[in-house]
Design an enzyme around this catalytic site. Structure first.
Site, PDB file in Angstrom:
ATOM      1  N   ASN A  55       0.805  -1.220   0.000  1.00 29.25           N
ATOM      2  CA  ASN A  55       0.000   0.000   0.000  1.00 29.25           C
ATOM      3  C   ASN A  55       0.842   1.277   0.000  1.00 29.25           C
ATOM      4  O   ASN A  55       1.687   1.477   0.875  1.00 29.25           O
ATOM      5  CB  ASN A  55      -0.898  -0.023   1.251  1.00 29.25           C
ATOM      6  CG  ASN A  55      -2.049   0.960   1.171  1.00 29.25           C
ATOM      7  OD1 ASN A  55      -2.339   1.495   0.107  1.00 29.25           O
ATOM      8  ND2 ASN A  55      -2.705   1.180   2.296  1.00 29.25           N
ATOM      9  N   HIS A  71     -15.029  -4.906  10.125  1.00 31.72           N
ATOM     10  CA  HIS A  71     -14.671  -3.591  10.671  1.00 31.72           C
ATOM     11  C   HIS A  71     -15.915  -2.765  10.940  1.00 31.72           C
ATOM     12  O   HIS A  71     -16.604  -2.375  10.005  1.00 31.72           O
ATOM     13  CB  HIS A  71     -13.870  -2.795   9.651  1.00 31.72           C
ATOM     14  CG  HIS A  71     -12.445  -3.182   9.559  1.00 31.72           C
ATOM     15  ND1 HIS A  71     -11.479  -2.317   9.116  1.00 31.72           N
ATOM     16  CD2 HIS A  71     -11.802  -4.327   9.843  1.00 31.72           C
ATOM     17  CE1 HIS A  71     -10.306  -2.925   9.133  1.00 31.72           C
ATOM     18  NE2 HIS A  71     -10.481  -4.145   9.559  1.00 31.72           N
ATOM     19  N   TYR A 100      -8.176   8.005  12.012  1.00 36.53           N
ATOM     20  CA  TYR A 100      -7.913   6.951  11.027  1.00 36.53           C
ATOM     21  C   TYR A 100      -8.821   5.746  11.286  1.00 36.53           C
ATOM     22  O   TYR A 100      -9.044   5.355  12.428  1.00 36.53           O
ATOM     23  CB  TYR A 100      -6.447   6.509  11.117  1.00 36.53           C
ATOM     24  CG  TYR A 100      -6.105   5.399  10.133  1.00 36.53           C
ATOM     25  CD1 TYR A 100      -6.066   5.656   8.771  1.00 36.53           C
ATOM     26  CD2 TYR A 100      -5.857   4.102  10.571  1.00 36.53           C
ATOM     27  CE1 TYR A 100      -5.777   4.651   7.861  1.00 36.53           C
ATOM     28  CE2 TYR A 100      -5.562   3.093   9.667  1.00 36.53           C
ATOM     29  CZ  TYR A 100      -5.529   3.380   8.313  1.00 36.53           C
ATOM     30  OH  TYR A 100      -5.251   2.377   7.415  1.00 36.53           O
ATOM     31  N   GLU A 109       1.331  -6.864  11.362  1.00 40.58           N
ATOM     32  CA  GLU A 109       0.933  -6.626   9.966  1.00 40.58           C
ATOM     33  C   GLU A 109       2.022  -5.899   9.182  1.00 40.58           C
ATOM     34  O   GLU A 109       2.027  -5.975   7.960  1.00 40.58           O
ATOM     35  CB  GLU A 109      -0.410  -5.902   9.876  1.00 40.58           C
ATOM     36  CG  GLU A 109      -0.398  -4.487  10.395  1.00 40.58           C
ATOM     37  CD  GLU A 109      -1.779  -3.832  10.351  1.00 40.58           C
ATOM     38  OE1 GLU A 109      -2.763  -4.492  10.709  1.00 40.58           O
ATOM     39  OE2 GLU A 109      -1.854  -2.666   9.949  1.00 40.58           O
ATOM     40  N   ARG A 134       0.087 -11.398  13.135  1.00 34.49           N
ATOM     41  CA  ARG A 134      -0.706 -10.899  12.013  1.00 34.49           C
ATOM     42  C   ARG A 134       0.064 -10.825  10.696  1.00 34.49           C
ATOM     43  O   ARG A 134      -0.460 -10.373   9.675  1.00 34.49           O
ATOM     44  CB  ARG A 134      -1.248  -9.508  12.372  1.00 34.49           C
ATOM     45  CG  ARG A 134      -2.391  -9.633  13.319  1.00 34.49           C
ATOM     46  CD  ARG A 134      -2.993  -8.335  13.732  1.00 34.49           C
ATOM     47  NE  ARG A 134      -3.341  -7.393  12.688  1.00 34.49           N
ATOM     48  CZ  ARG A 134      -4.313  -7.566  11.798  1.00 34.49           C
ATOM     49  NH1 ARG A 134      -5.023  -8.674  11.802  1.00 34.49           N
ATOM     50  NH2 ARG A 134      -4.562  -6.637  10.897  1.00 34.49           N
ATOM     51  N   HIS A 151      -3.590 -10.213   8.668  1.00 37.34           N
ATOM     52  CA  HIS A 151      -4.031  -8.911   8.155  1.00 37.34           C
ATOM     53  C   HIS A 151      -4.888  -9.152   6.906  1.00 37.34           C
ATOM     54  O   HIS A 151      -4.545  -9.985   6.069  1.00 37.34           O
ATOM     55  CB  HIS A 151      -2.750  -8.142   7.792  1.00 37.34           C
ATOM     56  CG  HIS A 151      -2.922  -6.727   7.402  1.00 37.34           C
ATOM     57  ND1 HIS A 151      -1.936  -6.059   6.715  1.00 37.34           N
ATOM     58  CD2 HIS A 151      -3.901  -5.835   7.603  1.00 37.34           C
ATOM     59  CE1 HIS A 151      -2.314  -4.807   6.509  1.00 37.34           C
ATOM     60  NE2 HIS A 151      -3.506  -4.645   7.043  1.00 37.34           N
ATOM     61  N   ASP A 159      -6.277  -3.235   1.211  1.00 41.47           N
ATOM     62  CA  ASP A 159      -5.067  -3.075   0.401  1.00 41.47           C
ATOM     63  C   ASP A 159      -4.332  -4.401   0.173  1.00 41.47           C
ATOM     64  O   ASP A 159      -3.283  -4.415  -0.474  1.00 41.47           O
ATOM     65  CB  ASP A 159      -4.131  -2.009   0.981  1.00 41.47           C
ATOM     66  CG  ASP A 159      -3.863  -2.155   2.464  1.00 41.47           C
ATOM     67  OD1 ASP A 159      -4.772  -1.896   3.273  1.00 41.47           O
ATOM     68  OD2 ASP A 159      -2.744  -2.543   2.813  1.00 41.47           O
TER      69      ASP A 159
HETATM   70  O1  KDG Z   1      -1.970  -0.348   4.584  1.00 44.44           O
HETATM   71  C1  KDG Z   1      -2.242  -0.197   5.929  1.00 44.44           C
HETATM   72  C2  KDG Z   1      -3.602  -0.764   6.274  1.00 44.44           C
HETATM   73  O2  KDG Z   1      -3.767  -2.041   5.759  1.00 44.44           O
HETATM   74  C3  KDG Z   1      -3.755  -0.824   7.771  1.00 44.44           C
HETATM   75  O3  KDG Z   1      -3.647   0.437   8.334  1.00 44.44           O
HETATM   76  C4  KDG Z   1      -5.091  -1.420   8.151  1.00 44.44           C
HETATM   77  O4  KDG Z   1      -4.363  -1.534  10.408  1.00 44.44           O
HETATM   78  C5  KDG Z   1      -5.026  -2.000   9.507  1.00 44.44           C
HETATM   79  C6  KDG Z   1      -5.777  -3.226   9.749  1.00 44.44           C
HETATM   80  O5  KDG Z   1      -5.633  -3.758  10.857  1.00 44.44           O
HETATM   81  O6  KDG Z   1      -6.487  -3.670   8.861  1.00 44.44           O
HETATM   82 MG    MG Z   2      -4.032  -2.998  11.959  1.00 41.73          MG
END
Ligand code: KDG
Ligand code: MG
Length: 415
Positions: free
Chosen positions: A50, A135, A172, A275, A296, A325, A329
């Site tokens: 990403n 989510h 965010y 992640e 993750r 994850h 993206d």
């Molecule tokens: O590219 C970054 C996102 O995939 C991330 O910020 C999303 O934290 C995230 C998640 O747990 O899905």
């Molecule tokens: Mg995350």
């Protein structure tokens, strides 16, 4: 080497004759590697990083593709070692994403040659489907709770909940303008303001209300997006204990892995991280010291199935489970491969699933399906995800980056 015919064809049939890097933006940017064998079998691997997509596309195009032509697609392990050990420059997100794309495409080819779903090549089915979490997010606690309810009504058994922080203009992970939230929204990074004290006020109140509204059956998760210091993270983890989270994710930036000892000393809230990790070496200390409960690290960003299988086996020695994850993206190709992995891996925990846009699903037709709170990987040979190249060509690359965070005094802050 002698030509030994097998069920999966001879090494001449398996010879790689073409490798193509496809960059497309159906709703968001994706990089895909397509490998073709002499006998016409194709394999796909996700190569999306990403906000840094073209770095991986160039790495593949310039440094990997020329080395792939003529190789035997059946030599998955040797190819992995060739690109990992042979490059001299090991690890790092760009390298490991490029290697992952090759690896997943080769597993796809070999499973297709065998006529088997990929999970069968790994050791077969360990479960009926992969528990997924969705989510839920909202502008306040009430809206977030409504979103959690909506997912429960759709059949989800696990939901991640994020709520806008009062007093901050933009948080965010919270959708704006009625659209689903998208990690990378603007061509240059959007600058947002962050306040950990304000965040620490709202999060325990959110989860208190979610348990009142939805009871204890649903699994609840939360992502700290690496924004807390160790002691702040410990305070949050402890304050969330009454609400029995499935996990608290990315509580602190994980370069300083000692931070997890501080959190552990103060709380029994389960911890997830990884992640942004790219190899088993990033995870080793946290796993062998039992500082986390879920890892993750994903197939696309950590060298593919070949490497993540090694990582998962190592984690199993310490009862650490997987929790891949799965934000938008990571392309449907990664999701397909991850779901086959999840169907097999003995120490599976949960799989993240943020729905892709309709255009993304159209460009990447896939086998996987949601049923009863779980994703089911499907039974067709390979990982079950393909690409409509003509449609993909209608969505040219469109540069987009993740936002950044500054404190209210203007200092740059952590992700
Ligand atoms: O590219 C970054 C996102 O995939 C991330 O910020 C999303 O934290 C995230 C998640 O747990 O899905
Ligand atoms: Mg995350």
């Amino acid at each position: 080497m002698s030509e030994l015919p097998t069920v999966a064809g001879s090494s001449r049939d398996r010879e790689i004759v073409e490798a193509k890097v496809i960059v497309t933006c159906p709703g968001r940017n994706f990089v895909t590697l397509k490998i073709v064998t002499r006998s016409g079998i194709t394999g796909l691997g996700d190569a999306t990083l990403n906000g840094r997509e073209l770095a991986v596309a160039a790495y593949l195009q310039e440094h990997i593709v020329p080395n792939l032509i003529g190789k035997d697609a059946g030599r998955i392990e040797d190819t992995w070692q060739f690109f990992y050990r042979g490059a001299y420059w090991r690890r790092g997100p760009v390298t490991m994403t490029a290697i992952a794309a090759v690896d997943v495409a080769l597993w796809d080819i070999v499973a297709k040659l065998a006529g088997l779903p990929l999970y069968q090549m790994l050791g077969g089915r360990s479960r009926e489907g992969a528990l997924v979490y969705a989510h839920a997010n909202g502008r306040d606690i009430a809206e977030t709770s409504d979103e959690v309810r909506r997912y429960i009504e759709m059949g989800f058994r696990a939901v991640r909940a994020q709520c806008a922080v009062p007093g901050l203009a933009k948080t965010y992970g919270i959708a704006s303008g009625g659209k689903a939230y998208e990690p990378a929204e603007t061509q240059l990074p959007l600058e947002t303001l962050w306040s950990t004290p304000k965040y620490l006020e709202i999060v325990p109140k959110l989860f208190e209300q979610l348990r009142v509204d939805h009871g204890n059956d649903v699994e609840l998760l939360h992502d700290g997006h690496h924004r807390m210091t160790p002691i702040e993270a410990a305070r949050l983890a402890r304050s969330l204990e009454p609400y029995r989270l499935f996990w608290l994710e990315d509580a602190t930036p994980a370069e300083n892995q000692k931070a997890f000892e501080v959190i552990r000393q103060h709380s029994v809230t389960p911890l997830a991280v990884g992640e942004v990790f790219n190899s088993i070496w990033d995870c080793k200390h946290l796993i062998e010291n039992q500082l986390i409960d879920y890892i993750r690290t994903t197939i696309v960003h950590a060298g593919g199935i070949t490497h993540v299988r090694r990582l998962a086996d190592f984690a199993s020695l310490y009862q650490v489970r997987t929790g891949f994850h799965g934000a938008t993206d990571l392309s449907p190709v990664c999701m397909g491969a991850a779901l086959h992995f999840d169907t097999w891996v003995p120490n599976f925990g949960i799989q993240e699933w943020m729905h892709h846009a309709k255009e993304t699903d159209e460009v990447f037709p896939h086998d996987y399906q949601f049923r009863d709170g779980r994703l089911h990987c499907g039974e067709s040979p390979g990982h079950g995800v393909s690409i409509d190249e003509k449609l993909a060509a209608k969505y040219p690359y469109s540069p987009k980056q993740l936002p950044i965070a500054r404190l209210e005094d203007g200092s740059m802050w952590d992700w």
